[in-house]
Design a protein around this motif. Structure first.
Motif: not given
Ligand SMILES: *Cc1c(COP(=O)(O)O)cnc(C)c1O
Length: 364
Positions: A118, A129-131, A133-134, A137, A154, A156-157, A161
């Motif tokens: 991360h 990270l968000e992009e 992981v999306a 997924r 940072h 980190l949900d 996510l």
């Protein structure tokens, strides 16, 4: 040698077994996850190795995103377990481009696992990270995230996510002990781990460690590292008292102030805005300036600057503002020291303007 001198660290009481589960729950709350949390009585790099070793097996294809020397380790551990590994390297010491990740997913549709860091402490960059992981997924790819440095500094949900395995250590942003670590495991990650072929009767086996969950989370197997867990509880007490939102803001503010301070000195922050770690700020030294000579010029100040680590980071200097160092004094001290080192090497540096730039972020 007097052996009877009292020291609170000697003869530590046992860590109450029922509190291991509570510690795991508290870490789960910081990660915002209801996934299983496993605890490790070792530094975080062992938890990272355990996660990769437990997923790796012949027939498993993984994409390893490399943005610092850690990435090379991830790939090696996966290969050792028989996995087929596609290496996706960013430009040296740069974050990965999310588009390169989706292109790699599309080029390797049989990919089951992706692993990446991360926030990098080696070079100060932040990966998307968000992009990542999306995109993973959407394709049913299990994500393994090295969040050792980023947790606490940072957002980190994990559940929102959909991060499958998040590996954390308390010794960076959480300002806790370095001898314990943890990771979260989603049902999708467990499905891969429990399939035939993973390590058993091994300290690296997450499946072996699952027995602790199944047995109701009492004492950890082996001798409990009581001092480390008391220290972790103390760090969590402090972190929770401050509040995760406030800790995050404190790290973001330190990063912004360090960046603006460096810019006011005429230095070049290495990471692009929005792609910079909140834990360390890196600056590229002017051409012809040797990192070792630069750091030696500021060594007497005892601030917290260090050389960048890994390929592409040879000419980078890191200003550390992780954990308790994410504060005005540390940022101001580091920025001023950076200016002093520049001057000692015969370069110009307007330290007063840089100090004002830092102070502007702490005016209240
Ligand atoms: C510090 C760190 C680690 C390793 O943790 P240790 O416990 O020091 O081995 C792994 N990844 C990142 C991003 C780190 O910053």
């Amino acid at each position: 040698m007097p052996f009877d001198r009292w020291n609170a660290l000697n003869d530590a009481p046992v860590f109450p077994p029922e509190r291991f589960g509570l510690v795991a729950d508290r870490l789960g709350r910081i990660l915002r996850t209801r996934n299983d949390i496993l605890l490790f009585q070792t530094e975080a790099v062992v938890a990272l190795e355990a996660a990769t070793a437990s997923l790796a097996r012949p027939g498993l294809k993984a994409i390893n995103i490399v943005t610092s020397p850690f990435g090379a380790w991830f790939g090696g551990w996966l290969r050792r377990g028989g996995a087929e590994v596609v290496t996706l390297s960013a430009e040296p010491a740069r974050p990965i481009d999310a588009k390169a990740v989706t292109a790699a997913f599309d080029a390797h549709p049989e990919t089951k696992v992706v692993i990446f860091c991360h926030a990098e402490s080696a070079n100060g960059v932040l990966n998307p990270l968000e992009e990542i992981v999306a995109a993973a997924r959407a394709r049913g790819i299990v994500t393994v995230v090295d969040a050792v440095a980023s947790v606490g500094g940072h957002a980190l949900d994990v559940d929102a996510l959909g991060v499958d395995i998040a590996v954390i250590g308390p010794q960076k942003s959480l300002a806790g002990p370095a001898g314990v670590s943890a990771l979260s495991v989603s049902p999708a990650a467990w499905a891969l781990i429990t399939a035939e072929g993973g390590p058993r009767e091994s300290t690296l086996s997450l499946l072996d460690r699952k027995a602790w969950l199944d047995a109701g989370r009492g004492a950890l197997p082996g001798t409990s590292a009581a001092l480390e867990f008391f220290a972790l509880e103390a760090a969590l007490d402090r972190f929770e008292a401050e509040g995760p939102a406030a800790a995050l803001v404190r790290h973001a503010q330190a990063a912004k102030a360090a960046r603006e301070g460096l810019i006011a000195l005429g230095a070049q922050p290495w990471a692009a805005p929005g792609r910079a770690s909140h834990l360390v700020t890196t600056a590229r030294l002017p051409d012809g300036v040797d990192a070792e000579a630069f750091l030696a010029a500021a060594a007497h100040l005892d601030t917290d600057m260090s050389p960048g680590v890994g390929p592409g980071a040879e000419n980078l200097v890191r200003l550390n503002h992780t954990g308790r160092r994410a504060c005005f004094e540390a940022v101001l001290g580091n920025v001023a020291a950076y200016g002093i080192a520049l001057r000692k090497l015969g370069l110009e540096a307007d330290i007063a303007t840089a100090a004002a730039a830092v102070a502007a972020h702490y005016a209240g």
